[in-house]
Motif scaffolding. Structure first.
Motif, PDB file in Angstrom:
ATOM      1  N   ALA A  88      20.124 -37.448   5.301  1.00  0.00           N
ATOM      2  CA  ALA A  88      20.248 -37.146   6.726  1.00  0.00           C
ATOM      3  C   ALA A  88      21.412 -37.858   7.397  1.00  0.00           C
ATOM      4  O   ALA A  88      21.904 -37.391   8.435  1.00  0.00           O
ATOM      5  CB  ALA A  88      18.949 -37.512   7.447  1.00  0.00           C
ATOM      6  N   PHE A  89      21.862 -38.970   6.836  1.00  0.00           N
ATOM      7  CA  PHE A  89      22.885 -39.768   7.515  1.00  0.00           C
ATOM      8  C   PHE A  89      24.206 -39.027   7.732  1.00  0.00           C
ATOM      9  O   PHE A  89      24.722 -39.031   8.865  1.00  0.00           O
ATOM     10  CB  PHE A  89      23.114 -41.083   6.769  1.00  0.00           C
ATOM     11  N   PRO A  90      24.816 -38.380   6.725  1.00  0.00           N
ATOM     12  CA  PRO A  90      26.110 -37.721   6.985  1.00  0.00           C
ATOM     13  C   PRO A  90      26.077 -36.636   8.059  1.00  0.00           C
ATOM     14  O   PRO A  90      26.945 -36.632   8.942  1.00  0.00           O
ATOM     15  CB  PRO A  90      26.504 -37.166   5.610  1.00  0.00           C
ATOM     16  N   PRO A  91      25.080 -35.712   8.066  1.00  0.00           N
ATOM     17  CA  PRO A  91      25.103 -34.725   9.152  1.00  0.00           C
ATOM     18  C   PRO A  91      24.832 -35.333  10.529  1.00  0.00           C
ATOM     19  O   PRO A  91      25.410 -34.896  11.527  1.00  0.00           O
ATOM     20  CB  PRO A  91      24.012 -33.721   8.789  1.00  0.00           C
ATOM     21  N   LEU A  92      23.979 -36.344  10.578  1.00  0.00           N
ATOM     22  CA  LEU A  92      23.715 -36.976  11.874  1.00  0.00           C
ATOM     23  C   LEU A  92      24.937 -37.725  12.389  1.00  0.00           C
ATOM     24  O   LEU A  92      25.222 -37.717  13.584  1.00  0.00           O
ATOM     25  CB  LEU A  92      22.517 -37.923  11.767  1.00  0.00           C
ATOM     26  N   LEU A  93      25.674 -38.362  11.477  1.00  0.00           N
ATOM     27  CA  LEU A  93      26.905 -39.029  11.885  1.00  0.00           C
ATOM     28  C   LEU A  93      27.951 -38.012  12.343  1.00  0.00           C
ATOM     29  O   LEU A  93      28.638 -38.230  13.346  1.00  0.00           O
ATOM     30  CB  LEU A  93      27.451 -39.878  10.733  1.00  0.00           C
ATOM     31  N   GLY A  94      28.055 -36.907  11.629  1.00  0.00           N
ATOM     32  CA  GLY A  94      28.989 -35.857  12.043  1.00  0.00           C
ATOM     33  C   GLY A  94      28.637 -35.292  13.407  1.00  0.00           C
ATOM     34  O   GLY A  94      29.515 -35.056  14.237  1.00  0.00           O
ATOM     35  N   ARG A 101      27.664 -38.469  22.614  1.00  0.00           N
ATOM     36  CA  ARG A 101      26.591 -38.931  23.487  1.00  0.00           C
ATOM     37  C   ARG A 101      25.896 -40.108  22.830  1.00  0.00           C
ATOM     38  O   ARG A 101      26.052 -40.361  21.640  1.00  0.00           O
ATOM     39  CB  ARG A 101      25.593 -37.812  23.742  1.00  0.00           C
ATOM     40  N   ARG A 102      25.098 -40.827  23.594  1.00  0.00           N
ATOM     41  CA  ARG A 102      24.473 -42.047  23.092  1.00  0.00           C
ATOM     42  C   ARG A 102      23.325 -41.771  22.129  1.00  0.00           C
ATOM     43  O   ARG A 102      23.201 -42.428  21.096  1.00  0.00           O
ATOM     44  CB  ARG A 102      23.960 -42.875  24.262  1.00  0.00           C
ATOM     45  N   THR A 103      22.472 -40.816  22.411  1.00  0.00           N
ATOM     46  CA  THR A 103      21.282 -40.579  21.588  1.00  0.00           C
ATOM     47  C   THR A 103      21.623 -40.198  20.155  1.00  0.00           C
ATOM     48  O   THR A 103      21.039 -40.760  19.226  1.00  0.00           O
ATOM     49  CB  THR A 103      20.394 -39.504  22.241  1.00  0.00           C
ATOM     50  N   PRO A 104      22.556 -39.278  19.898  1.00  0.00           N
ATOM     51  CA  PRO A 104      22.894 -39.008  18.496  1.00  0.00           C
ATOM     52  C   PRO A 104      23.459 -40.229  17.772  1.00  0.00           C
ATOM     53  O   PRO A 104      23.223 -40.417  16.583  1.00  0.00           O
ATOM     54  CB  PRO A 104      23.934 -37.895  18.573  1.00  0.00           C
ATOM     55  N   TRP A 105      24.179 -41.081  18.497  1.00  0.00           N
ATOM     56  CA  TRP A 105      24.698 -42.288  17.868  1.00  0.00           C
ATOM     57  C   TRP A 105      23.576 -43.239  17.485  1.00  0.00           C
ATOM     58  O   TRP A 105      23.624 -43.873  16.421  1.00  0.00           O
ATOM     59  CB  TRP A 105      25.694 -43.000  18.779  1.00  0.00           C
ATOM     60  N   LEU A 106      22.566 -43.365  18.325  1.00  0.00           N
ATOM     61  CA  LEU A 106      21.445 -44.245  17.996  1.00  0.00           C
ATOM     62  C   LEU A 106      20.692 -43.752  16.761  1.00  0.00           C
ATOM     63  O   LEU A 106      20.333 -44.535  15.879  1.00  0.00           O
ATOM     64  CB  LEU A 106      20.486 -44.360  19.191  1.00  0.00           C
ATOM     65  N   VAL A 107      20.471 -42.452  16.675  1.00  0.00           N
ATOM     66  CA  VAL A 107      19.791 -41.878  15.514  1.00  0.00           C
ATOM     67  C   VAL A 107      20.647 -42.041  14.261  1.00  0.00           C
ATOM     68  O   VAL A 107      20.137 -42.384  13.185  1.00  0.00           O
ATOM     69  CB  VAL A 107      19.440 -40.397  15.779  1.00  0.00           C
ATOM     70  N   ALA A 108      21.946 -41.823  14.381  1.00  0.00           N
ATOM     71  CA  ALA A 108      22.839 -41.975  13.229  1.00  0.00           C
ATOM     72  C   ALA A 108      22.894 -43.430  12.766  1.00  0.00           C
ATOM     73  O   ALA A 108      22.907 -43.699  11.554  1.00  0.00           O
ATOM     74  CB  ALA A 108      24.238 -41.479  13.585  1.00  0.00           C
ATOM     75  N   ILE A 109      22.896 -44.362  13.686  1.00  0.00           N
ATOM     76  CA  ILE A 109      22.906 -45.779  13.308  1.00  0.00           C
ATOM     77  C   ILE A 109      21.598 -46.159  12.621  1.00  0.00           C
ATOM     78  O   ILE A 109      21.601 -46.897  11.627  1.00  0.00           O
ATOM     79  CB  ILE A 109      23.184 -46.654  14.542  1.00  0.00           C
ATOM     80  N   LEU A 110      20.473 -45.651  13.113  1.00  0.00           N
ATOM     81  CA  LEU A 110      19.184 -45.951  12.481  1.00  0.00           C
ATOM     82  C   LEU A 110      19.139 -45.424  11.046  1.00  0.00           C
ATOM     83  O   LEU A 110      18.758 -46.151  10.116  1.00  0.00           O
ATOM     84  CB  LEU A 110      18.037 -45.339  13.290  1.00  0.00           C
ATOM     85  N   THR A 111      19.553 -44.185  10.833  1.00  0.00           N
ATOM     86  CA  THR A 111      19.559 -43.660   9.468  1.00  0.00           C
ATOM     87  C   THR A 111      20.635 -44.339   8.631  1.00  0.00           C
ATOM     88  O   THR A 111      20.475 -44.477   7.418  1.00  0.00           O
ATOM     89  CB  THR A 111      19.764 -42.139   9.457  1.00  0.00           C
ATOM     90  N   GLY A 112      21.717 -44.782   9.243  1.00  0.00           N
ATOM     91  CA  GLY A 112      22.744 -45.528   8.516  1.00  0.00           C
ATOM     92  C   GLY A 112      22.234 -46.865   8.014  1.00  0.00           C
ATOM     93  O   GLY A 112      22.559 -47.282   6.900  1.00  0.00           O
ATOM     94  N   VAL A 113      21.423 -47.534   8.824  1.00  0.00           N
ATOM     95  CA  VAL A 113      20.831 -48.805   8.391  1.00  0.00           C
ATOM     96  C   VAL A 113      19.871 -48.562   7.228  1.00  0.00           C
ATOM     97  O   VAL A 113      19.872 -49.317   6.237  1.00  0.00           O
ATOM     98  CB  VAL A 113      20.126 -49.496   9.580  1.00  0.00           C
ATOM     99  N   LEU A 114      19.050 -47.518   7.317  1.00  0.00           N
ATOM    100  CA  LEU A 114      18.144 -47.195   6.207  1.00  0.00           C
ATOM    101  C   LEU A 114      18.927 -46.797   4.950  1.00  0.00           C
ATOM    102  O   LEU A 114      18.547 -47.162   3.834  1.00  0.00           O
ATOM    103  CB  LEU A 114      17.197 -46.072   6.615  1.00  0.00           C
ATOM    104  N   THR A 115      20.024 -46.073   5.130  1.00  0.00           N
ATOM    105  CA  THR A 115      20.868 -45.693   3.998  1.00  0.00           C
ATOM    106  C   THR A 115      21.493 -46.921   3.356  1.00  0.00           C
ATOM    107  O   THR A 115      21.513 -47.054   2.127  1.00  0.00           O
ATOM    108  CB  THR A 115      21.967 -44.725   4.462  1.00  0.00           C
ATOM    109  N   LEU A 116      21.977 -47.833   4.159  1.00  0.00           N
ATOM    110  CA  LEU A 116      22.575 -49.056   3.627  1.00  0.00           C
ATOM    111  C   LEU A 116      21.542 -49.894   2.885  1.00  0.00           C
ATOM    112  O   LEU A 116      21.831 -50.428   1.808  1.00  0.00           O
ATOM    113  CB  LEU A 116      23.216 -49.857   4.762  1.00  0.00           C
TER     114      LEU A 116
END
Length: 131
Positions: A88-94, A101-116
């Motif tokens: 989920a991380f790459p499409p959410l980051l894209g 906007r702020r909300t997609p960035w927060l979701v992308a950062i959350l999945t990025g932390v889980l991915t890391l």
């Protein structure tokens, strides 16, 4: 006839905030940015996604004698969550890059932390000891 209340600008807000948000919103980026980020991200994470999914399946299925422990199931479920986060991380980051906007960035950062976290677990526990 007086104006409706919703059309009267607030006296408490500064003039810049009293304007319509559509006038101050940033223009979204091109769809190609989101597609490029998604494809590159999936190409970089393809091997870890497959490897973590296989390791999680081994944890959940247990050894050949049929004894499955609770810790094995918990590790398998956490591995599946990490696999889904990597997917989920790459499409959410894209989408976050496109939308600005702020909300997609927060979701992308959350999945990025889980991915890391999943990538570091996979690297430290499975790839480094094997090498």
């Amino acid at each position: 006839m007086p104006r409706p209340h919703r059309e009267i600008p607030s006296q408490r807000l500064p003039a810049s905030r009293a304007q319509s948000p559509a006038a101050t919103a940033k223009k979204p980026r091109s769809l190609w940015w989101g597609m490029l980020i998604t494809v590159v991200g999936w190409l970089l994470l393809a091997y870890p996604i497959v490897l973590l999914a296989l390791v999680s399946t081994v944890f959940v299925s247990g050894p050949l004698d049929g004894q499955v422990t609770a810790s094995g199931i918990a590790l398998g479920v956490l591995g599946y969550i990490g696999t889904l986060a990597m997917l989920a991380f790459p499409p959410l980051l894209g989408f976050a890059v496109m939308a600005r906007r702020r909300t997609p960035w927060l979701v992308a950062i959350l999945t990025g932390v889980l991915t890391l976290a999943a990538f570091l677990y996979l690297t430290a526990e499975w790839l480094v000891p094997l090498g």
